[in-house]
Design an enzyme around this catalytic site. Structure first.
Site, PDB file in Angstrom:
ATOM      1  CE  LYS A 111       5.929  11.798   8.125  1.00  0.00           C
ATOM      2  NZ  LYS A 111       5.369  11.235   6.950  1.00  0.00           N
ATOM      3  CE  LYS A 194       3.525   1.708   8.586  1.00  0.00           C
ATOM      4  NZ  LYS A 194       3.523   3.130   8.483  1.00  0.00           N
ATOM      5  CE  LYS A 197      -1.790   6.434   4.063  1.00  0.00           C
ATOM      6  NZ  LYS A 197      -2.870   6.994   4.859  1.00  0.00           N
TER       7      LYS A 197
HETATM    8  P1  ADP Z   1       0.672   5.276   6.429  1.00  0.00           P
HETATM    9  O1  ADP Z   1       1.847   4.679   7.138  1.00  0.00           O
HETATM   10  O2  ADP Z   1       0.256   4.470   5.265  1.00  0.00           O
HETATM   11  O3  ADP Z   1       0.861   6.737   6.104  1.00  0.00           O
HETATM   12  P2  ADP Z   1      -0.798   6.197   8.671  1.00  0.00           P
HETATM   13  O4  ADP Z   1       0.521   6.577   9.266  1.00  0.00           O
HETATM   14  O5  ADP Z   1      -1.716   7.277   8.211  1.00  0.00           O
HETATM   15  O6  ADP Z   1      -0.530   5.198   7.459  1.00  0.00           O
HETATM   16  O7  ADP Z   1      -1.550   5.247   9.722  1.00  0.00           O
HETATM   17  C1  ADP Z   1      -2.881   5.381  10.176  1.00  0.00           C
HETATM   18  C2  ADP Z   1      -3.156   4.282  11.193  1.00  0.00           C
HETATM   19  O8  ADP Z   1      -2.962   2.986  10.599  1.00  0.00           O
HETATM   20  C3  ADP Z   1      -2.214   4.311  12.403  1.00  0.00           C
HETATM   21  O9  ADP Z   1      -2.926   3.925  13.564  1.00  0.00           O
HETATM   22  C4  ADP Z   1      -1.179   3.282  12.057  1.00  0.00           C
HETATM   23  O10 ADP Z   1      -0.584   2.736  13.208  1.00  0.00           O
HETATM   24  C5  ADP Z   1      -1.985   2.244  11.297  1.00  0.00           C
HETATM   25  N1  ADP Z   1      -1.115   1.555  10.316  1.00  0.00           N
HETATM   26  C6  ADP Z   1      -0.620   2.081   9.166  1.00  0.00           C
HETATM   27  N2  ADP Z   1       0.126   1.179   8.489  1.00  0.00           N
HETATM   28  C7  ADP Z   1       0.106   0.035   9.238  1.00  0.00           C
HETATM   29  C8  ADP Z   1       0.681  -1.273   9.088  1.00  0.00           C
HETATM   30  N3  ADP Z   1       1.410  -1.588   8.018  1.00  0.00           N
HETATM   31  N4  ADP Z   1       0.446  -2.182  10.061  1.00  0.00           N
HETATM   32  C9  ADP Z   1      -0.315  -1.876  11.146  1.00  0.00           C
HETATM   33  N5  ADP Z   1      -0.889  -0.676  11.340  1.00  0.00           N
HETATM   34  C10 ADP Z   1      -0.688   0.288  10.415  1.00  0.00           C
END
Ligand code: ADP
Ligand code: TRP
Length: 328
Positions: A111, A194, A197
């Site tokens: 970040k 991965k 967002k």
């Molecule tokens: P993003 O990476 O899209 O911002 P978040 O960080 O808000 O998503 O993740 C929210 C939840 O979803 C967390 O528990 C995270 O581990 C899970 N998560 C997000 N992206 C993935 C992914 N590609 N595979 C598995 N779990 C994920």
């Protein structure tokens, strides 16, 4: 009964990574454990969202949680900022966390790289706030995706350190919970490791059938299998990951054999994945539409959830204050 807590930041809409990595576990756990789920709107303040968007973003995720099958009668759902008790625990826990260890957290370093003009203290103490979310309910299990492992390690450290400093066995060390025997990581279909967002490669639970199909059909591939039984390159293995998660074992085996004897056509594989994904997402999308149109119901669910969460947090905090030496 063992306790479960988890949350997701309300930034945008839920995507397949969130669903298969986290929310699907929430749904499975609500029958077997004493669960509480929340919307981590304080955590999203690290990027300074507009005041007029805050409540609507929380409602968006709440509607999506409910559509995925979370049942507030089984597991209260609340908005983090409605439970101010969390902040008091966050302060106490921060007194035991050290600058060096917080600076070493990979998500902080990432970040700091992404937003060099806004490396705020909230970003640095993100893991402490997450630990407070979990420890205020003295939770045993936390369903999250693989990317949260380090934050979970910090939460365990907070629990251990508090117990050691005060010579008590008060906080259980919260463990990661994975839906299957291993943490799943939902890959991106653009060749990246991965779906996320910030990666801009998501299939959302709100996407219509056509959009889902289009996104899958556009997935990056290569020239096709060249030698029998060869190892699959990452972009192809990514497609097989989807197949493993949304299709039947027979279907997986069928395409696996086609890969191994070099007769696999990627178009067929993608069509299969798209059809199976649509079958999972379409019913969820319909429910999202239903809940999104019911603002009053959403607000009532959040209000009731917050009451339960506050009570649970208050009980913990009374003990914590006593242990530290404050008046209760
Ligand atoms: P993003 O990476 O899209 O911002 P978040 O960080 O808000 O998503 O993740 C929210 C939840 O979803 C967390 O528990 C995270 O581990 C899970 N998560 C997000 N992206 C993935 C992914 N590609 N595979 C598995 N779990 C994920
Ligand atoms: N850090 C989590 C994420 O980015 C969100 C979160 C905040 C969380 N507090 C939590 C998850 C407590 C589980 C438990 O996805």
């Amino acid at each position: 009964m063992e306790k479960v807590v988890s949350g997701i930041r309300p930034t945008g809409n839920l995507h397949l990574g969130n669903y298969f990595g986290a929310v699907r576990s929430f749904v499975a756990m609500q029958d077997k454990y004493q669960c509480m789920f929340f919307i981590a709107d304080w955590h999203s303040l690290t990027t300074h969202p507009k005041p007029e968007d805050i409540q609507q973003s929380a409602r968006t995720i709440l509607a999506e949680y409910l559509a995925c099958g979370l049942d507030p009668k089984k597991a209260p759902i609340y908005v983090q900022s409605d439970v101010r008790e969390t902040i008091e625990l966050y302060l106490y826990l921060n007194m035991n966390m050290y600058l060096g260890e917080l600076e070493r957290v990979t998500t902080f370093k990432e970040k700091a790289r992404q937003q060099p003009d806004n490396v705020n203290a909230g970003l640095l103490t993100y893991p402490t706030l997450m630990a407070a979310d979990i420890l205020q309910h003295r939770a045993n299990w936390v369903p999250v995706g693989k990317d949260q492992e380090q934050n979970m390690e910090m939460a365990r450290k907070c629990a251990r350190r508090f117990n050691n400093i005060y010579g008590v066995e008060f906080f259980p060390e919260p463990q990661n919970f994975y839906f299957s025997d291993q943490a799943v990581k939902i890959p991106g279909l653009d060749g990246s490791g991965k779906m996320g967002k910030s990666e801009g490669n998501c299939i959302y639970l709100r996407d219509d059938d056509k959009t889902i199909t289009k996104k899958v059909m556009r997935a990056v591939t290569d020239n096709g299998p060249q030698e029998p039984n060869s190892q699959r390159p990452d972009v192809i293995e990514n497609l097989f990951t989807f197949l493993r998660i949304v299709s039947t074992p027979d279907t997986y085996q069928y395409f696996d054999e086609k890969w191994n004897d070099c007769t696999l056509r990627y178009g067929d594989l993608k069509k299969q994945i798209a059809a199976d994904l649509v079958a999972v997402v379409a019913p969820i999308r319909e429910k999202i539409e239903y809940y999104s149109a019911n603002t009053e119901l959403l607000d009532q669910i959040a209000r009731e959830g917050a009451e339960v969460a506050r009570e649970s947090a208050r009980a913990t905090l009374n003990e914590v204050r006593r242990i530290i030496g404050f008046r209760v």
